[in-house]
Design a protein around this motif. Structure first.
Motif, PDB file in Angstrom:
ATOM      1  N   CYS A  44       1.061  -1.488  -0.004  1.00 42.50           N
ATOM      2  CA  CYS A  44      -0.401   0.177   0.375  1.00 42.50           C
ATOM      3  C   CYS A  44       0.771   1.466   0.207  1.00 42.50           C
ATOM      4  O   CYS A  44       1.398   1.802   0.891  1.00 42.50           O
ATOM      5  CB  CYS A  44      -0.790  -0.123   1.107  1.00 42.50           C
ATOM      6  SG  CYS A  44      -2.448   1.717   1.042  1.00 42.50           S
ATOM      7  N   MET A  57     -12.971  -3.132   2.591  1.00 39.48           N
ATOM      8  CA  MET A  57     -11.428  -3.687   2.858  1.00 39.48           C
ATOM      9  C   MET A  57     -12.446  -5.126   3.109  1.00 39.48           C
ATOM     10  O   MET A  57     -13.326  -5.775   4.157  1.00 39.48           O
ATOM     11  CB  MET A  57     -10.847  -2.732   4.067  1.00 39.48           C
ATOM     12  CG  MET A  57      -9.389  -3.716   4.435  1.00 39.48           C
ATOM     13  SD  MET A  57      -8.684  -2.691   5.961  1.00 39.48           S
ATOM     14  CE  MET A  57      -7.094  -2.693   5.718  1.00 39.48           C
ATOM     15  N   ASP A  80      -3.969   0.966   3.836  1.00 37.85           N
ATOM     16  CA  ASP A  80      -4.214  -0.528   4.448  1.00 37.85           C
ATOM     17  C   ASP A  80      -2.509   0.461   5.474  1.00 37.85           C
ATOM     18  O   ASP A  80      -1.672   0.111   5.330  1.00 37.85           O
ATOM     19  CB  ASP A  80      -3.542  -1.934   3.753  1.00 37.85           C
ATOM     20  CG  ASP A  80      -3.435  -3.070   5.203  1.00 37.85           C
ATOM     21  OD1 ASP A  80      -2.895  -2.266   6.203  1.00 37.85           O
ATOM     22  OD2 ASP A  80      -3.201  -4.001   4.473  1.00 37.85           O
ATOM     23  N   SER A  90       0.095  -6.479   1.287  1.00 41.25           N
ATOM     24  CA  SER A  90      -0.834  -6.131   2.198  1.00 41.25           C
ATOM     25  C   SER A  90      -1.749  -7.320   2.474  1.00 41.25           C
ATOM     26  O   SER A  90      -1.321  -8.216   1.253  1.00 41.25           O
ATOM     27  CB  SER A  90      -1.900  -4.826   1.333  1.00 41.25           C
ATOM     28  OG  SER A  90      -2.655  -5.172   2.562  1.00 41.25           O
ATOM     29  N   TYR A  92      -4.585  -7.459   2.767  1.00 41.52           N
ATOM     30  CA  TYR A  92      -6.148  -7.165   2.888  1.00 41.52           C
ATOM     31  C   TYR A  92      -6.673  -6.428   1.217  1.00 41.52           C
ATOM     32  O   TYR A  92      -5.407  -5.518   0.170  1.00 41.52           O
ATOM     33  CB  TYR A  92      -6.328  -5.822   3.397  1.00 41.52           C
ATOM     34  CG  TYR A  92      -6.536  -6.206   4.937  1.00 41.52           C
ATOM     35  CD1 TYR A  92      -7.583  -6.992   5.559  1.00 41.52           C
ATOM     36  CD2 TYR A  92      -5.194  -6.488   5.854  1.00 41.52           C
ATOM     37  CE1 TYR A  92      -7.414  -6.945   6.935  1.00 41.52           C
ATOM     38  CE2 TYR A  92      -5.544  -6.563   6.839  1.00 41.52           C
ATOM     39  CZ  TYR A  92      -6.591  -6.929   7.751  1.00 41.52           C
ATOM     40  OH  TYR A  92      -6.077  -7.291   8.762  1.00 41.52           O
TER      41      TYR A  92
END
Length: 191
Positions: A44, A57, A80, A90, A92
């Motif tokens: 990110c 998310m 993130d 990340s 996510y």
């Protein structure tokens, strides 16, 4: 840019000089409905301010199911934070649930703002505190409240969420199956 300036000003009065450090370096980006702004496995590299639209998310659990853990709407930041701070991949993904426009604040710009401006440095600390509170609230929601209490919490504190996301996404966020969410809604409608 006006929405960002209003949001920043609502948390911390910022001088025009401090805001001028940011303005020429921020780019707007459109995100199509369903597109990923950040994908798991990517670093990110930016903080995003949502001008328009709505995001979720999520991560993919060991069982292959997507688990929603946060939502972000217009006039708010999304990132993130762990990946942004460490510049590590990340876990996510951020997906646009509606067509959206975000302002992009790259990592290098954010770090420069912190170094050059006490106002931005303080704003960064306030935002970090806010992120901590959001993460802690999410943990406590899942650890200490029953599914019905979680739903009631969302009703009280995030009522727009009930209109903006599907039952499947809401159930995932609450940590229940969609059928359980239907039963909770039915029971609460009976009271």
């Amino acid at each position: 840019m006006h929405l960002l300036q209003a949001f920043v000003g609502s948390l911390l009065p910022m001088t025009e000089q401090d805001f001028a450090l940011l303005t020429p370096h921020v780019a707007a980006r459109t995100v199509a409905k369903g597109a990923l702004l950040l994908e798991a496995g990517q670093v990110c590299g930016s903080i995003f301010f949502v001008n328009t639209g709505f995001f979720r998310m999520y991560y993919v659990g060991a069982d292959g199911h997507e688990v929603n853990c946060r939502f972000a709407e217009a006039a708010g930041f999304l990132t993130d934070y762990q990946s942004f701070l460490t510049q590590q991949p990340s876990r996510y993904s951020w997906q646009a649930m509606q067509a959206a426009e975000v302002l992009v604040l790259p990592y290098a710009l954010v770090q420069r703002l912190y170094r050059e401006s006490p106002g931005w440095d303080r704003f960064g600390r306030l935002m970090a505190e806010r992120v901590y509170q959001q993460v802690n609230e999410r943990i406590e929601l899942l650890q200490f409240l029953t599914p019905e209490q979680r739903y009631q919490h969302v009703q009280r504190h995030q009522p727009a969420l009930l209109q903006q996301v599907s039952q499947a996404h809401l159930a995932s966020y609450l940590g229940v199956q969609p059928e359980s969410l239907s039963r909770i809604r039915h029971r609460l409608g009976q009271k």
